[in-house]
Design a protein around this motif. Structure first.
Motif, PDB file in Angstrom:
ATOM      1  N   ILE A 153       0.849  -1.191   0.000  1.00  0.00           N
ATOM      2  CA  ILE A 153       0.000   0.000   0.000  1.00  0.00           C
ATOM      3  C   ILE A 153       0.881   1.235   0.000  1.00  0.00           C
ATOM      4  O   ILE A 153       1.747   1.390   0.870  1.00  0.00           O
ATOM      5  CB  ILE A 153      -0.938   0.004   1.225  1.00  0.00           C
ATOM      6  N   LEU A 154       0.658   2.101  -0.969  1.00  0.00           N
ATOM      7  CA  LEU A 154       1.418   3.347  -1.032  1.00  0.00           C
ATOM      8  C   LEU A 154       0.790   4.412  -0.151  1.00  0.00           C
ATOM      9  O   LEU A 154       1.489   5.163   0.529  1.00  0.00           O
ATOM     10  CB  LEU A 154       1.506   3.846  -2.480  1.00  0.00           C
ATOM     11  N   GLY A 155      -0.539   4.503  -0.141  1.00  0.00           N
ATOM     12  CA  GLY A 155      -1.143   5.553   0.675  1.00  0.00           C
ATOM     13  C   GLY A 155      -2.649   5.575   0.601  1.00  0.00           C
ATOM     14  O   GLY A 155      -3.288   4.673   0.041  1.00  0.00           O
ATOM     15  N   VAL A 156      -3.210   6.635   1.159  1.00  0.00           N
ATOM     16  CA  VAL A 156      -4.659   6.811   1.224  1.00  0.00           C
ATOM     17  C   VAL A 156      -5.015   8.258   0.916  1.00  0.00           C
ATOM     18  O   VAL A 156      -4.200   9.162   1.083  1.00  0.00           O
ATOM     19  CB  VAL A 156      -5.218   6.434   2.615  1.00  0.00           C
ATOM     20  N   ASP A 157      -6.238   8.449   0.449  1.00  0.00           N
ATOM     21  CA  ASP A 157      -6.830   9.781   0.346  1.00  0.00           C
ATOM     22  C   ASP A 157      -7.835   9.923   1.481  1.00  0.00           C
ATOM     23  O   ASP A 157      -8.650   9.022   1.710  1.00  0.00           O
ATOM     24  CB  ASP A 157      -7.559   9.960  -0.994  1.00  0.00           C
ATOM     25  N   LEU A 158      -7.782  11.049   2.181  1.00  0.00           N
ATOM     26  CA  LEU A 158      -8.682  11.297   3.297  1.00  0.00           C
ATOM     27  C   LEU A 158      -9.627  12.427   2.948  1.00  0.00           C
ATOM     28  O   LEU A 158      -9.209  13.472   2.457  1.00  0.00           O
ATOM     29  CB  LEU A 158      -7.891  11.671   4.554  1.00  0.00           C
ATOM     30  N   ASP A 159     -10.913  12.215   3.182  1.00  0.00           N
ATOM     31  CA  ASP A 159     -11.923  13.260   3.051  1.00  0.00           C
ATOM     32  C   ASP A 159     -12.169  13.771   4.469  1.00  0.00           C
ATOM     33  O   ASP A 159     -12.847  13.122   5.270  1.00  0.00           O
ATOM     34  CB  ASP A 159     -13.199  12.683   2.440  1.00  0.00           C
ATOM     35  N   SER A 160     -11.591  14.909   4.797  1.00  0.00           N
ATOM     36  CA  SER A 160     -11.582  15.394   6.171  1.00  0.00           C
ATOM     37  C   SER A 160     -12.647  16.444   6.411  1.00  0.00           C
ATOM     38  O   SER A 160     -12.878  17.325   5.583  1.00  0.00           O
ATOM     39  CB  SER A 160     -10.207  15.986   6.506  1.00  0.00           C
TER      40      SER A 160
END
Length: 307
Positions: A153-160
């Motif tokens: 896993i490289l990363g995540v997008d967060l909807d903050s």
């Protein structure tokens, strides 16, 4: 302090059989641990990873068949990105098209080639070119050749719900830095791992609700219990409430909800998935931590056999 790259991402499924088929057969990941949710032993907890179950390669799922569909919105993780070799995108696009996963080729905010797609329950996923980035994965090549296999896993997008506050948690507590030339992308890494986290706010005023096809929490790596305790103290000193120390047997954890609403976990690299199974037979049998072993008969009676 080590670089707090991704340890794992835990999501939710209501269709465990199709979930297992997609992540192992289509994506070619290895089922490295078949266990139960330690807080709800009526539910499977499946861990898909590389060949060795390396921290940073795990996409895990709680099996909750009666839960509703995920509702996207603020306070949620909206995308999980896997890393793949740069020359593999044409092959993956064709494979995901055949699987009905709606692949869409493009680029992320940092300019890396990215292939967006969904799993059978609408989980938003991506494959991202990891050229030039360090990694310590052991690719699983049972169904996907090594030159095309997922490297973790490289990363995540967060909807903050509070993007500025979420960015402060990443930079001030977890050591991330803003990627040059971007507005909302942050990264961290060391000689063996790398992570990219994008933080965005949305015009949607309705807070997201976790359900099937959504992410339950995002876990970040820490080296050991000593570092875990130091980081817990740092998080609590910033005014955030934590779970305190939690022994998950395969790793040790501290949970907290960041100000934008996403549940974060801090998880140690070890003891690891080979603590109670050999590396060769990972995921082949129901694994229970010692504190649940006395309930095995009742737990197995409440689970539907898989596969």
């Amino acid at each position: 302090m080590s670089a707090h790259t991704i340890h794992h991402v835990t999501a939710v499924t209501a269709q465990i059989e199709s979930n297992l088929k997609f992540y192992t057969e289509t994506l070619g990941l290895r089922l490295v641990k078949k266990s139960v949710n330690q807080d709800d032993v009526s539910a499977y907890h499946l861990f898909y990873a590389d060949g060795a179950g390396t921290p940073g390669t795990d996409m895990t799922f709680f099996d909750w068949p009666t839960i509703g569909a995920n509702q996207p919105g603020p306070a949620s993780a909206s995308l999980t990105s896997f890393r793949v070799p740069s020359e593999s995108f044409e092959w993956w696009e064709a494979r995901l098209e055949l699987a009905g996963a709606f692949p869409e080729l493009g680029a992320d905010e940092a300019g890396r080639t990215r292939l967006l797609f969904t799993d059978p329950e609408g989980q938003s996923l991506a494959l991202v070119d990891d050229s030039g980035l360090p990694g310590d994965a052991t690719p699983w090549t049972a169904l996907v050749p090594v030159e095309r296999s997922i490297r973790g896993i490289l990363g995540v997008d967060l909807d903050s719900a509070r993007p500025d506050a979420t960015r402060l948690v990443l930079t001030e507590l977890l050591g991330y830095r803003q990627v040059s030339g971007t507005e909302s992308t942050f990264e961290t890494g060391d000689g063996s791992s790398h992570a990219i986290v994008t933080v965005q706010g949305s015009g949607n005023r309705r807070v997201g609700r976790v359900g099937a096809g959504g992410v339950h929490h995002v876990a970040f790596r820490v080296e050991d219990d000593e570092e875990l305790d130091a980081l817990r103290t740092k998080v609590e000193s910033a005014g955030l409430q934590t779970s305190g120390y939690v022994d998950r047997f395969y790793f040790h954890s501290v949970y907290f909800r960041e100000p934008g609403g996403v549940l974060f976990e801090l998880a140690t690299r070890g003891p690891g998935f080979a603590s109670d199974e050999s590396l060769e037979t990972l995921g082949e049998h129901l694994a229970l931590p010692p504190f649940l072993e006395g309930q095995r008969t009742a737990i197995e009676a409440g689970l539907k056999p898989l596969g």
